[in-house]
Scaffold this motif. Structure first.
Motif, PDB file in Angstrom:
ATOM      1  N   TYR A 192     -66.215 -17.393 -83.910  1.00 31.10           N
ATOM      2  CA  TYR A 192     -65.235 -18.307 -84.472  1.00 31.10           C
ATOM      3  C   TYR A 192     -65.950 -19.581 -84.909  1.00 31.10           C
ATOM      4  O   TYR A 192     -66.893 -20.032 -84.260  1.00 31.10           O
ATOM      5  CB  TYR A 192     -64.158 -18.678 -83.447  1.00 31.10           C
ATOM      6  CG  TYR A 192     -63.370 -17.505 -82.917  1.00 31.10           C
ATOM      7  CD1 TYR A 192     -62.209 -17.078 -83.564  1.00 31.10           C
ATOM      8  CD2 TYR A 192     -63.782 -16.824 -81.777  1.00 31.10           C
ATOM      9  CE1 TYR A 192     -61.478 -16.000 -83.078  1.00 31.10           C
ATOM     10  CE2 TYR A 192     -63.070 -15.743 -81.294  1.00 31.10           C
ATOM     11  CZ  TYR A 192     -61.918 -15.336 -81.950  1.00 31.10           C
ATOM     12  OH  TYR A 192     -61.205 -14.268 -81.476  1.00 31.10           O
ATOM     13  N   LEU A 193     -65.483 -20.159 -86.000  1.00 30.95           N
ATOM     14  CA  LEU A 193     -65.987 -21.450 -86.457  1.00 30.95           C
ATOM     15  C   LEU A 193     -64.790 -22.362 -86.672  1.00 30.95           C
ATOM     16  O   LEU A 193     -63.900 -22.066 -87.472  1.00 30.95           O
ATOM     17  CB  LEU A 193     -66.770 -21.309 -87.767  1.00 30.95           C
ATOM     18  CG  LEU A 193     -67.188 -22.628 -88.440  1.00 30.95           C
ATOM     19  CD1 LEU A 193     -68.105 -23.444 -87.536  1.00 30.95           C
ATOM     20  CD2 LEU A 193     -67.857 -22.357 -89.791  1.00 30.95           C
ATOM     21  N   GLU A 194     -64.759 -23.458 -85.950  1.00 28.33           N
ATOM     22  CA  GLU A 194     -63.681 -24.427 -86.074  1.00 28.33           C
ATOM     23  C   GLU A 194     -64.183 -25.600 -86.903  1.00 28.33           C
ATOM     24  O   GLU A 194     -65.018 -26.390 -86.451  1.00 28.33           O
ATOM     25  CB  GLU A 194     -63.223 -24.915 -84.699  1.00 28.33           C
ATOM     26  CG  GLU A 194     -62.064 -25.881 -84.758  1.00 28.33           C
ATOM     27  CD  GLU A 194     -61.617 -26.346 -83.386  1.00 28.33           C
ATOM     28  OE1 GLU A 194     -60.959 -27.401 -83.317  1.00 28.33           O
ATOM     29  OE2 GLU A 194     -61.911 -25.660 -82.401  1.00 28.33           O
ATOM     30  N   LEU A 195     -63.721 -25.686 -88.138  1.00 28.36           N
ATOM     31  CA  LEU A 195     -64.039 -26.804 -89.020  1.00 28.36           C
ATOM     32  C   LEU A 195     -62.915 -27.813 -88.858  1.00 28.36           C
ATOM     33  O   LEU A 195     -61.878 -27.736 -89.512  1.00 28.36           O
ATOM     34  CB  LEU A 195     -64.176 -26.314 -90.463  1.00 28.36           C
ATOM     35  CG  LEU A 195     -65.326 -25.314 -90.690  1.00 28.36           C
ATOM     36  CD1 LEU A 195     -65.232 -24.696 -92.071  1.00 28.36           C
ATOM     37  CD2 LEU A 195     -66.679 -25.986 -90.483  1.00 28.36           C
ATOM     38  N   ALA A 196     -63.129 -28.723 -87.942  1.00 32.74           N
ATOM     39  CA  ALA A 196     -62.063 -29.620 -87.497  1.00 32.74           C
ATOM     40  C   ALA A 196     -62.146 -30.928 -88.257  1.00 32.74           C
ATOM     41  O   ALA A 196     -62.915 -31.823 -87.907  1.00 32.74           O
ATOM     42  CB  ALA A 196     -62.187 -29.874 -85.989  1.00 32.74           C
TER      43      ALA A 196
END
Length: 408
Positions: A192-196
């Motif tokens: 998962y990649l969270e681009l916050a």
């Protein structure tokens, strides 16, 4: 995998008021201490005024009480939680109670030995933060030299068999690098990649003029993310949340104030949202003095903005009120001075123009250059926190930025 739909053996949920669901997500902010100095940290500006931390035994009591009232997911956060030497003990207790556990970390202090110990204790997954895909900008934004360390930690997380989430907070500096950040996550094998995108509370609010992107930057980044989702969606799930200031409707505050989220700060203060400590007039209970069940169901702090009864106009008569519940309380306070006002992100809010002006300023290259010259980035560190705390008490105190990061 642990069945989170049922309480752990020996743990029985308490009787609850039918109208209030139990908290599902417990965030244990174990400490405000942190080796990084990120300019967008959500910890309170005056975190040095709240330096006394719960003991291991007190945290274990919090975990047991939270599980007893129905919490199922547990995040260990900070600061940097790994500066404490009892994380493994707390993970083991949480695993026994039946929590799904997540370690939210910068990677500093996450050695092979600790990874092995955390695996044995039952930790379920790890969220590792990066500030950018390049060493120069990663180290500048955190005011540390940690990029190579983070790369080594990411590889070690995978070797130990943990599911891994990479997290990168986005803003004016790194939005143009979104494609490279995604490539980095893919190369590291992140599930998962969270681009916050930065939410402007805490230190990010203090640095809003430096961090706020342009609409063009945001739209270009969205297009890049959409491309990668089409071409690499099976390899890594990419989350991309648009910053509130660029929306026409606000998001639900923590999916509903007092509905899902329960935070506990290092000193035991219970929080309905990450930034609630900054709301004046809100008496926040402490787990050292009040049982968690009473805090969740009966305290003024958790009931103040729960549901719809508190809404003012135009929210009270709005047909969309059950969708966004009036938006973010901290955002309303920071931009209007009253936490009960309609979130200014909403274009129905009488205060919407404040958000429009912020976005317009961000779009002005000359204004951005002037800000950069006249107001350097305020890095999160103890010296600046103490100055900010003193300035709140004595308005004559001057606060300047600090940090040892290289120039971007």
């Amino acid at each position: 995998m642990t069945d989170l739909s049922q309480p752990a053996a020996g743990v029985q949920p308490d009787d609850t008021a039918a109208s209030v669901p139990p908290p599902l997500w417990l965030l244990a902010e174990l400490t405000y201490r942190c080796p990084l100095h990120c300019a967008f940290c959500y910890n309170p500006l005056d975190y040095t005024d709240h330096s006394r931390e719960l003991s291991t035994a007190q945290w274990i009591d919090v975990l047991r009480e939270a599980r007893a009232i129905g919490a199922v997911q547990l995040g260990f956060s900070g600061g940097e939680p790994l500066v404490r030497d009892d994380v493994e003990v707390l993970v083991e207790e949480a695993h026994k109670l039946g929590f799904y556990t997540n370690l939210i970390t910068s990677g500093v202090g996450l050695t092979d030995q600790r990874l092995g110990d955390l695996k044995a204790a039952g930790l379920d997954h790890i969220q590792l933060s990066f500030q950018d895909s390049t060493q120069q900008l990663n180290d500048f934004l955190s005011s540390t030299r940690t990029f190579e360390l983070k790369q080594r930690v990411a590889a070690s997380i995978k070797r130990h068999g943990f599911p891994m989430v990479l997290n990168c907070v986005l803003h004016r500096y790194n939005l143009p690098h979104v494609g490279k950040i995604i490539d980095m996550a893919l190369a590291m094998g992140a599930e998962y990649l969270e681009l916050a995108n930065t939410q402007y509370y805490g230190w990010a609010h203090a640095n809003e003029a430096q961090l706020m992107p342009t609409r063009e930057q945001l739209e270009e980044a969205e297009a890049v993310v959409a491309h990668y989702r089409r071409t690499h969606g099976e390899r890594c799930k990419i989350f991309f949340v648009v910053p509130d200031y660029f929306e026409h409707r606000p998001k639900r505050c923590m999916n509903g104030w007092g509905a899902v989220f329960l935070g506990v700060a290092p000193d035991g203060v219970a929080l309905p949202c990450h930034a609630a400590r900054g709301l004046p007039g809100l008496t926040l209970p402490n787990v050292k003095e009040t049982p968690l069940r009473e805090i969740w169901y009966e305290s003024d702090a958790f009931n103040r903005f729960r549901g719809l009864h508190w809404l003012k106009e135009p929210c009270r008569s709005c047909e969309e009120k059950e969708h966004d519940l009036g938006g973010c309380r901290c955002q309303a306070y920071l931009l209007t001075g009253d936490a009960a006002n309609a979130d200014p992100v909403c274009d129905k809010s009488p205060f919407h123009e404040t958000v429009v002006k912020v976005v317009q300023r961000a779009a002005s290259a000359s204004a951005a250059a002037t800000v950069a010259r006249e107001q350097p980035i305020l890095f999160r560190n103890d010296a600046n926190s103490r100055k900010l705390a003193a300035a709140a008490r004595e308005p004559d105190v001057t606060v300047i930025s600090g940090g040892s990061g290289a120039k971007p």
